[in-house]
Design a protein around this motif. Sequence first.
Motif, PDB file in Angstrom:
ATOM      1  N   MET A 115      48.465  44.695  30.845  1.00  0.00           N
ATOM      2  CA  MET A 115      48.425  43.867  32.048  1.00  0.00           C
ATOM      3  C   MET A 115      48.466  44.715  33.313  1.00  0.00           C
ATOM      4  N   ARG A 116      49.260  45.788  33.319  1.00  0.00           N
ATOM      5  CA  ARG A 116      49.377  46.600  34.537  1.00  0.00           C
ATOM      6  C   ARG A 116      48.039  47.264  34.887  1.00  0.00           C
ATOM      7  N   THR A 117      47.321  47.708  33.853  1.00  0.00           N
ATOM      8  CA  THR A 117      46.009  48.321  34.102  1.00  0.00           C
ATOM      9  C   THR A 117      45.038  47.292  34.661  1.00  0.00           C
ATOM     10  N   ALA A 118      45.079  46.065  34.075  1.00  0.00           N
ATOM     11  CA  ALA A 118      44.164  45.004  34.532  1.00  0.00           C
ATOM     12  C   ALA A 118      44.495  44.563  35.955  1.00  0.00           C
TER      13      ALA A 118
ATOM     14  N   ILE B  77      38.673  38.986  36.620  1.00  0.00           N
ATOM     15  CA  ILE B  77      38.894  40.350  36.150  1.00  0.00           C
ATOM     16  C   ILE B  77      40.088  40.468  35.192  1.00  0.00           C
ATOM     17  N   VAL B  78      41.237  39.906  35.597  1.00  0.00           N
ATOM     18  CA  VAL B  78      42.464  40.081  34.791  1.00  0.00           C
ATOM     19  C   VAL B  78      42.329  39.475  33.383  1.00  0.00           C
ATOM     20  N   PRO B  79      41.914  38.183  33.247  1.00  0.00           N
ATOM     21  CA  PRO B  79      41.751  37.637  31.885  1.00  0.00           C
ATOM     22  C   PRO B  79      40.697  38.394  31.072  1.00  0.00           C
ATOM     23  N   ALA B  80      39.602  38.816  31.723  1.00  0.00           N
ATOM     24  CA  ALA B  80      38.528  39.505  30.988  1.00  0.00           C
ATOM     25  C   ALA B  80      39.019  40.845  30.428  1.00  0.00           C
ATOM     26  N   LEU B  81      39.754  41.603  31.219  1.00  0.00           N
ATOM     27  CA  LEU B  81      40.210  42.921  30.756  1.00  0.00           C
ATOM     28  C   LEU B  81      41.333  42.818  29.735  1.00  0.00           C
ATOM     29  N   THR B  82      42.254  41.853  29.916  1.00  0.00           N
ATOM     30  CA  THR B  82      43.386  41.734  28.980  1.00  0.00           C
ATOM     31  C   THR B  82      42.987  41.042  27.677  1.00  0.00           C
ATOM     32  N   LEU B  83      42.283  39.923  27.803  1.00  0.00           N
ATOM     33  CA  LEU B  83      41.911  39.158  26.600  1.00  0.00           C
ATOM     34  C   LEU B  83      40.653  39.713  25.931  1.00  0.00           C
TER      35      LEU B  83
ATOM     36  N   THR C 200      29.348  46.370  30.106  1.00  0.00           N
ATOM     37  CA  THR C 200      29.949  45.025  30.046  1.00  0.00           C
ATOM     38  C   THR C 200      30.936  44.818  31.182  1.00  0.00           C
ATOM     39  N   ILE C 201      31.797  45.832  31.414  1.00  0.00           N
ATOM     40  CA  ILE C 201      32.776  45.716  32.504  1.00  0.00           C
ATOM     41  C   ILE C 201      32.059  45.640  33.855  1.00  0.00           C
ATOM     42  N   PHE C 202      30.975  46.408  33.992  1.00  0.00           N
ATOM     43  CA  PHE C 202      30.179  46.384  35.217  1.00  0.00           C
ATOM     44  C   PHE C 202      29.612  44.978  35.457  1.00  0.00           C
ATOM     45  N   ALA C 203      29.092  44.345  34.367  1.00  0.00           N
ATOM     46  CA  ALA C 203      28.529  42.994  34.487  1.00  0.00           C
ATOM     47  C   ALA C 203      29.616  41.977  34.844  1.00  0.00           C
ATOM     48  N   ILE C 204      30.794  42.133  34.234  1.00  0.00           N
ATOM     49  CA  ILE C 204      31.919  41.232  34.582  1.00  0.00           C
ATOM     50  C   ILE C 204      32.290  41.403  36.053  1.00  0.00           C
ATOM     51  N   GLY C 205      32.237  42.656  36.518  1.00  0.00           N
ATOM     52  CA  GLY C 205      32.535  42.925  37.924  1.00  0.00           C
ATOM     53  C   GLY C 205      31.551  42.221  38.852  1.00  0.00           C
ATOM     54  N   ILE C 206      30.263  42.215  38.468  1.00  0.00           N
ATOM     55  CA  ILE C 206      29.261  41.525  39.297  1.00  0.00           C
ATOM     56  C   ILE C 206      29.587  40.029  39.392  1.00  0.00           C
TER      57      ILE C 206
END
Length: 278
Positions: free
Chosen positions: A42-45, A30-36, A7-13
Amino acid sequence: MVITFITIFAIGIAAGVVGAILGLGGGIIIVPALTLGFGMPMRTAVAASTVCIIATSTGAAVAFLRDRLTNTRVAIWLEMGTSMGALTGALVAALVNQRVLFVLFGLLLAYSAYNMFRTRKEHARPEVIPDAISAKLRLGGSYYDKALGRRVEYQVTRTLPGLVIMYFSGAAAGLLGIGAGIFKVPAMDQVMGMPFKASSATSNFMIGVTAASGAVVYFARGDVKPLVAGPVVLGVLLGAILGARLMMRMPASKIRLFFMPILAYTAIEMIYKGVKWW
């Protein structure tokens, strides 16, 4: 775990495609997808987003440089302002009222969105006469537009106002922790008279340089998590290559229509953040 990775890979594409076409880097996805979406800190995102901006810039830069869409002379000129601004922003971040900054930058983006809508068609743009600095530094350029089927030659003007705007865009990046691509593209397109495709490609080139300096800090602090950044970077790199090829074949008017809602949304978000704290 595998599903999360995919899923993260697809969001990255998706982020890579959008980032390469619009010159924004992909952090806006990237930031909203990883946090929400995944509940990450937030720091990781933000750390993963910073690394992904480098990947977007790298993936798209090869194609854009090969097709001479990136104007490296303009990028070097403007990067002086962005770097100075980012340094200033980082130094005064604790001293400035960020509510005012959010509103001011939001209003600036709203005006850029309006101006971009007004000149959304290339033929509606006035003829650009190069100023003295642009003529001296030979900032004008040309590229072959695959969508139009012909070579586009252009000139660059208002180089000093452009440099000043880049200083404040760098300061905004340092103060607010946002990517400066959202400011760079309208500044080159609306203020300096560059074609939208050349503005987006040049912004892609510049954001990689800017993000590289910030990434060092995130790596040193241990904020970059390999299991998060790994699939993001792989996806973004693939997406950026696809996005660069798509951008070559898309009419500039359609890319601008794609860009305007993102600009307007970001403007509303920034103004809202500034106002709600009062």
